[in-house]
Design an enzyme around this catalytic site. Structure first.
Site, mmCIF file in Angstrom:
data_model
loop_
_atom_site.group_PDB
_atom_site.id
_atom_site.type_symbol
_atom_site.label_atom_id
_atom_site.label_comp_id
_atom_site.label_asym_id
_atom_site.label_seq_id
_atom_site.Cartn_x
_atom_site.Cartn_y
_atom_site.Cartn_z
ATOM 1 N N SER A 77 0.804 -1.189 -0.017
ATOM 2 C CA SER A 77 0.077 0.138 0.102
ATOM 3 C C SER A 77 0.853 1.445 0.112
ATOM 4 C CB SER A 77 -0.962 0.064 1.310
ATOM 5 O OG SER A 77 -1.656 1.263 1.448
ATOM 6 N N TYR A 125 -2.594 -0.750 10.201
ATOM 7 C CA TYR A 125 -2.591 -1.007 8.765
ATOM 8 C C TYR A 125 -1.002 -0.490 8.113
ATOM 9 C CZ TYR A 125 -3.952 -0.800 3.741
ATOM 10 O OH TYR A 125 -4.183 -0.813 2.550
#
Length: 273
Positions: A144, A157
Site C-alpha cells: 500500500s 495497517y
C-alpha cells in the site's frame, strides 16, 4: 499476440471482491487457470462465475489466510488439482480501526498484522516450493502507499504494509537464483466496494482524500490489477524485489490522507484490497 499466462496456473487471495477480483479476471483474460481464495464465499462464487464466462478454469477455496494449516492445505489442493503454480498474488487484507495508537486495541492490531502480514509470510512459505517444482515463476504481494507514508490513525495497517515491503525484498533476494521473482504493488486510494461504502459514510473525508491525489480521482481496481499482472508476467522478467506504486501521483504530490487526525478518528477509513 499470445496471452501472457497461457497454460499457466495462478493463485489469488482476497479474490472475492475489489483488487483481488480484478486480478483474477485479468489473469483469466490472459489465459490462466486461477485458484481463488477468500473468506467471503458469496464473493468467491461471483468471481468464479466471471472467470468461467471467460472460459477460464476457476477453483474456489474459502480460506482464512492467517491460518498456517489452512494456507498449507490450500497450496496442497492447488498441487493436487493443477500440478503446478506459476504465479501467486498475496492480496488479502483489512484496514482495522482508525484510532490513535494510545487508543488502538491490541486485539485489533494483532488481527490486522495476522491478515495483512502473517498471511503474506505463510503464502510465500508454501507457494515457493510449488513454484520451484514448476521451474520458476513469480509472486506479487499487495502492500500500500501506507508502506511509504505514515497515515495517522492507521498504525496497524501501516505497520503491516511496511512489513509486506520488507518481506518482499527478503524473499526476492533469497529466490532470485531459483527463477522466482518477488515484487509488490503499492495501491493508493482505490475504489473498491469497502472504500465506496466508507465514502458514503464520510463524504467530506472522501473529498479531502481525492483532492490530495494529483489525478483528482481514486484508482479503479482493474488499474491496480494491470500493474500486478504485468509484474507477474514475463514482460517484467528482470524486475524483482521492487514495490510498484500505483496511486495517481498521491505520494509524489505531497498529499496526505490525514492532515487533521481528529477528522478521521470517528470513522472507519479503509484502503481495503
Amino acid at each position: 499476440m499470445s496471452p501472457l499466462f497461457k497454460n499457466k496456473v495462478a493463485a489469488v487471495t482476497g479474490a472475492g471482491s475489489g483488487i483481488g477480483r480484478a486480478i483474477a479476471l485479468g489473469l483469466a483474460q490472459e489465459g490462466a487457470a486461477v485458484h481463488l481464495a477468500d473468506r467471503n464465499a458469496a464473493g468467491l462464487a461471483e468471481t468464479a462465475a466471471l472467470l468461467r464466462a471467460e472460459d477460464a478454469g476457476a477453483f474456489i477455496t474459502e480460506l482464512d489466510v492467517s491460518s498456517e494449516t489452512a494456507v498449507f492445505e490450500w497450496i496442497e489442493k492447488i498441487a493436487s488439482t493443477s500440478g503446478r503454480l506459476d504465479a501467486a498474488f498475496n492480496n488479502a487484507g483489512i484496514t482495522g480501526p482508525a484510532k490513535r495508537i494510545e487508543d488502538y486495541p491490541f486485539e485489533d492490531f494483532q488481527r490486522v498484522m495476522a491478515v495483512n502480514l502473517q498471511s503474506v509470510f505463510l503464502g510465500m512459505k508454501y507457494q515457493i516450493p510449488l513454484i520451484k517444482r514448476s521451474g520458476g515463476g513469480s509472486i506479487v504481494n499487495t502492500a500500500s502507499v501506507a508502506a511509504l507514508t505514515g497515515p495517522g490513525g492507521m498504525s496497524g495497517y501501516a505497520a503491516s504494509k511496511h512489513g509486506v515491503q520488507g518481506l518482499t525484498r527478503v524473499v526476492a533476494m533469497e529466490n532470485a537464483a531459483h527463477g522466482i521473482r518477488v515484487n509488490a504493488i503499492a495501491p493508493g486510494w482505490t475504489e473498491t466496494p469497502m472504500v465506496v461504502a466508507n465514502n458514503q459514510q464520510n463524504p467530506a473525508f472522501a473529498a479531502l482524500a481525492q483532492n490530495a491525489i494529483p489525478a483528482k480521482r481514486g484508482g479503479r481496481p482493474e488499474e491496480i490489477a494491470a500493474a500486478a499482472i504485468w509484474l507477474a508476467s514475463d514482460a517484467a522478467s528482470y524486475v524483482t524485489g521492487h514495490m510498484l506504486t500505483v496511486d495517481g501521483g498521491m505520494t509524489i504530490g505531497g498529499g496526505t490522507l490525514t492532515p487533521n487526525l481528529e477528522r478521521i478518528i470517528p470513522c472507519q477509513t479503509s484502503m481495503k484490497q
